[in-house]
Design an enzyme around this catalytic site. Sequence first.
Site, PDB file in Angstrom:
ATOM      1  N   ASP A   1      -7.843  18.470 -14.161  1.00  0.00           N
ATOM      2  CA  ASP A   1      -8.170  17.129 -14.644  1.00  0.00           C
ATOM      3  C   ASP A   1      -7.794  17.107 -16.130  1.00  0.00           C
ATOM      4  OD1 ASP A   1      -9.419  14.884 -15.772  1.00  0.00           O
ATOM      5  OD2 ASP A   1     -11.075  14.929 -14.340  1.00  0.00           O
TER       6      ASP A   1
ATOM      7  N   LYS B   1      -9.054   5.994 -19.125  1.00  0.00           N
ATOM      8  CA  LYS B   1      -9.381   6.483 -20.459  1.00  0.00           C
ATOM      9  C   LYS B   1      -8.166   6.355 -21.393  1.00  0.00           C
ATOM     10  CE  LYS B   1     -13.174   7.027 -18.452  1.00  0.00           C
ATOM     11  NZ  LYS B   1     -13.254   7.755 -17.245  1.00  0.00           N
TER      12      LYS B   1
ATOM     13  N   ARG C   1       0.857  -1.199   0.000  1.00  0.00           N
ATOM     14  CA  ARG C   1       0.000   0.000   0.000  1.00  0.00           C
ATOM     15  C   ARG C   1       0.886   1.239   0.000  1.00  0.00           C
ATOM     16  NH1 ARG C   1      -1.439   1.792   4.602  1.00  0.00           N
ATOM     17  NH2 ARG C   1      -2.087  -0.180   5.522  1.00  0.00           N
TER      18      ARG C   1
HETATM   19  C1  LIG Z   1     -12.847  13.734 -17.022  1.00  0.00           C
HETATM   20  C2  LIG Z   1     -13.010  12.606 -16.065  1.00  0.00           C
HETATM   21  N1  LIG Z   1     -12.463  12.695 -14.838  1.00  0.00           N
HETATM   22  C3  LIG Z   1     -12.598  11.704 -13.926  1.00  0.00           C
HETATM   23  C4  LIG Z   1     -13.310  10.564 -14.204  1.00  0.00           C
HETATM   24  C5  LIG Z   1     -13.446   9.464 -13.167  1.00  0.00           C
HETATM   25  O1  LIG Z   1     -12.569   8.433 -13.453  1.00  0.00           O
HETATM   26  P1  LIG Z   1     -12.816   6.864 -13.104  1.00  0.00           P
HETATM   27  O2  LIG Z   1     -14.017   6.436 -13.869  1.00  0.00           O
HETATM   28  O3  LIG Z   1     -11.546   6.219 -13.560  1.00  0.00           O
HETATM   29  O4  LIG Z   1     -13.004   6.781 -11.633  1.00  0.00           O
HETATM   30  C6  LIG Z   1     -13.878  10.406 -15.464  1.00  0.00           C
HETATM   31  C7  LIG Z   1     -14.649   9.187 -15.803  1.00  0.00           C
HETATM   32  O5  LIG Z   1     -15.315   9.109 -16.799  1.00  0.00           O
HETATM   33  C8  LIG Z   1     -13.736  11.465 -16.421  1.00  0.00           C
HETATM   34  O6  LIG Z   1     -14.287  11.384 -17.647  1.00  0.00           O
END
Ligand SMILES: Cc1ncc(COP(=O)(O)O)c(C=O)c1O
Length: 377
Positions: free
Chosen positions: A170, A195, A46
């Site tokens: 993000d 993604k 961890r």
């Molecule tokens: C722009 C964006 N940020 C965060 C997330 C969350 O990620 P996760 O589905 O891997 O938890 C997503 C999920 O679709 C996303 O499109």
Amino acid sequence: MKRKTKMVHGGITGDEKTGAVSVPIYQVSTYRQPEAGKHTGYEYSRTGNPTRHALETVIAELENGKAGFAFASGMAAITSVMMLLKSGDHVVLTDDVYGGTYRLTTKVLDRIELGHTFVDTSDADAVEAAIQPNSKILYIETPTNPLLKVTDLKKMREIADKHDLLLVVDNTFATPYFQTPLDAGADIVLHSATKYIGGHSDVVSGLVVVNDESLAEEIHFIQNSVGAVLGPQDSWLLMRGIKTLGLRMEAIEKNANKIAAYLDEHPNVTKVYYPGLPAHPGHETTQEQAEGFGGMIAFDAGSGEKADQVLSKVEYFTLAESLGAVESLISIPARMTHASIPKERREELGITDGLIRISVGIEDVDDLIEDLAKGLE
Ligand SMILES: Cc1ncc(COP(=O)(O)O)c(C=O)c1O
């Protein structure tokens, strides 16, 4: 090292001991200690695992940061970053953030009295106006999901400096191949690596990168304390994905540009959202702060029924949540990824019932266009 080379040769490559050209999967939870209280750099998985560490090193290099951290999902990464805050603090966020981020903010972080304001961060004056004396984080998604709104990162840095805020970006949609927000002054970059970084619809994961030693220590403390870490198998899958990230993004973007131009001309499409189109309000800002427009397109078919007709006819676009994979995906944000946002709020944002989001893959673009043509007949 140029970007595409970094993806193959960056970070820790292979295994020194055996010469293996791929990092081994250290499927292990604990490590023998030579003496009580002394360890070899790893004590418990961890806290740290060599396969995860190799991934964390390469993502830090790709984002031009100092330290990277791998989490069990994008949401685990986002939650861990929010854990830098304490009860009574306030966050300003992009208004059409990913639905899960909206849910986390309004339904979970709310429980520990973390205040929030959603604002159109493509409007710097609106961002200034949203800041409160207790604001601590300015949280940006650019381009946004699903409306592909673009925020000027340099302007956000100026605002963050003025109000002493942490700027968090993000970077899921743009990927480090096209955009490196730390270079524009962000303090923290994060990803749903589920993604484009993974890229093959086979792993759920999140990544965080920072540029500052003390912030790195704090994130590691939270990562180890909360424990939402990425396992070694999944870390290895992400490293494999990263090796072709550049190639995939180039192929995806080439296809996306052609598809966006096709949709833009189509009489049955009422609106197309793609930053690569010159008329897109974020076109110039994207050219200034990124090296590409990405592979996400949203378009309005006019109504929920018409959107359903498109879904029922397409063959190569798989109806599924998620994005960023080699295969093209199609979704209806209002009923899928953004269903957790109340209808009135969705309408306010422009996430109509007829809005279709596509994640363009690496298939032959002529097949993809033919597919959409059938759906839009
Ligand atoms: C722009 C964006 N940020 C965060 C997330 C969350 O990620 P996760 O589905 O891997 O938890 C997503 C999920 O679709 C996303 O499109």
